[in-house]
Design a protein around this motif. Structure first.
Motif, mmCIF file in Angstrom:
data_model
loop_
_atom_site.group_PDB
_atom_site.id
_atom_site.type_symbol
_atom_site.label_atom_id
_atom_site.label_comp_id
_atom_site.label_asym_id
_atom_site.label_seq_id
_atom_site.Cartn_x
_atom_site.Cartn_y
_atom_site.Cartn_z
ATOM 1 N N GLY A 61 0.789 -1.226 0.000
ATOM 2 C CA GLY A 61 0.000 0.000 0.000
ATOM 3 C C GLY A 61 0.821 1.275 0.000
ATOM 4 N N ALA A 62 0.471 2.184 -0.892
ATOM 5 C CA ALA A 62 1.149 3.481 -0.979
ATOM 6 C C ALA A 62 0.817 4.340 0.239
ATOM 7 C CB ALA A 62 0.721 4.205 -2.250
ATOM 8 N N GLN A 63 1.795 5.093 0.705
ATOM 9 C CA GLN A 63 1.580 5.969 1.853
ATOM 10 C C GLN A 63 2.434 7.219 1.728
ATOM 11 O OE1 GLN A 63 2.379 4.317 5.754
ATOM 12 N NE2 GLN A 63 0.939 5.741 6.714
ATOM 13 N N VAL A 64 1.889 8.327 2.212
ATOM 14 C CA VAL A 64 2.577 9.612 2.178
ATOM 15 C C VAL A 64 3.032 9.976 3.590
ATOM 16 C CG1 VAL A 64 2.439 12.027 1.460
ATOM 17 C CG2 VAL A 64 1.040 10.299 0.295
ATOM 18 N N PHE A 65 4.266 10.432 3.698
ATOM 19 C CA PHE A 65 4.811 10.926 4.960
ATOM 20 C C PHE A 65 5.080 12.421 4.815
ATOM 21 C CE2 PHE A 65 5.707 6.443 4.829
ATOM 22 C CZ PHE A 65 5.514 6.023 6.146
ATOM 23 N N TYR A 66 4.799 13.168 5.863
ATOM 24 C CA TYR A 66 4.957 14.615 5.768
ATOM 25 C C TYR A 66 5.926 15.161 6.812
ATOM 26 C CZ TYR A 66 1.303 14.473 9.420
ATOM 27 O OH TYR A 66 0.567 14.199 10.550
#
Length: 204
Positions: free
Chosen positions: A114-119
């Motif tokens: 699963g793709a995930q974004v970190f900020y």
């Protein structure tokens, strides 16, 4: 909703600049899938596709690397930190509105996917961008993670520029690896990242 690129191509060139960072490079291949593919190569393919899309609507793009090589110069002790500092210098010189660093994930448990974004920590701007992008992933990419997360990564914290680090999927997951090495899926991922940037800049 992010319209098709053709539909937004009339938008006047805005005064926006994005740094796209294709993670790893050269001797630093990053993670490796069972097919033998290295993360560094997919990262670059995806960032090139994002750049192409952004340029269709006049957004200025600076890439930290445009070839398979790393930014460390001569391979010797400390090459990784030299590479990271070179990326930092590019960001500082470019003075972008945002930074988007592109990666592929890996985990010992091959079921993870699963793709995930970190900020960027303590950055509401970065969090806003991550939430927009993650929502698009959930809608359009199979089994994307539900929410973005704070990421204490060098590429996010080395400058004051707002930014996100995108893990496009897991090379350690056989099914997701098959997707990530396909041009069509790379295009799909790049388009969602593009749409996230467009949505953040209110260019719909």
């Amino acid at each position: 909703v992010c319209y098709k690129v053709q539909a937004v191509s009339y938008v006047p060139a805005p005064n926006f600049r994005v740094v796209l960072d294709a993670g790893h490079g050269g001797i630093d291949g990053g993670s490796q899938g069972k097919s033998g593919v290295y993360e560094r190569d997919i990262n670059l393919l995806v960032t090139n596709k994002i750049e192409k899309l952004l340029k269709t609507i006049g957004i200025d793009v600076v890439q930290t690397r445009r070839t398979e090589d790393g930014l460390y110069g001569t391979f010797a002790s400390g090459f990784k930190m030299r590479d990271m500092k070179a990326r930092k210098a590019i960001i500082q010189q470019a003075k972008p509105d945002i930074v988007v660093s592109v990666h592929m994930n890996f985990y010992a448990n091959s079921s993870a996917r699963g793709a995930q974004v970190f900020y960027k920590p303590n950055s509401e701007i970065s969090k806003e961008l991550a939430m927009i992008m993650q929502e698009l992933f959930v809608k359009h990419l199979p089994q994307a993670r539900k929410t973005p997360s704070v990421g204490d990564f060098y590429m996010l914290t080395c400058t004051n520029t707002p930014g996100v680090l995108v893990e496009c999927g897991y090379l350690s997951n056989p099914e997701e690896e098959k997707l990530l090495i396909s041009n069509d899926y790379q295009e799909k991922v790049a388009y969602q990242i593009f749409c996230g940037i467009v949505g953040y800049f209110n260019l719909k």
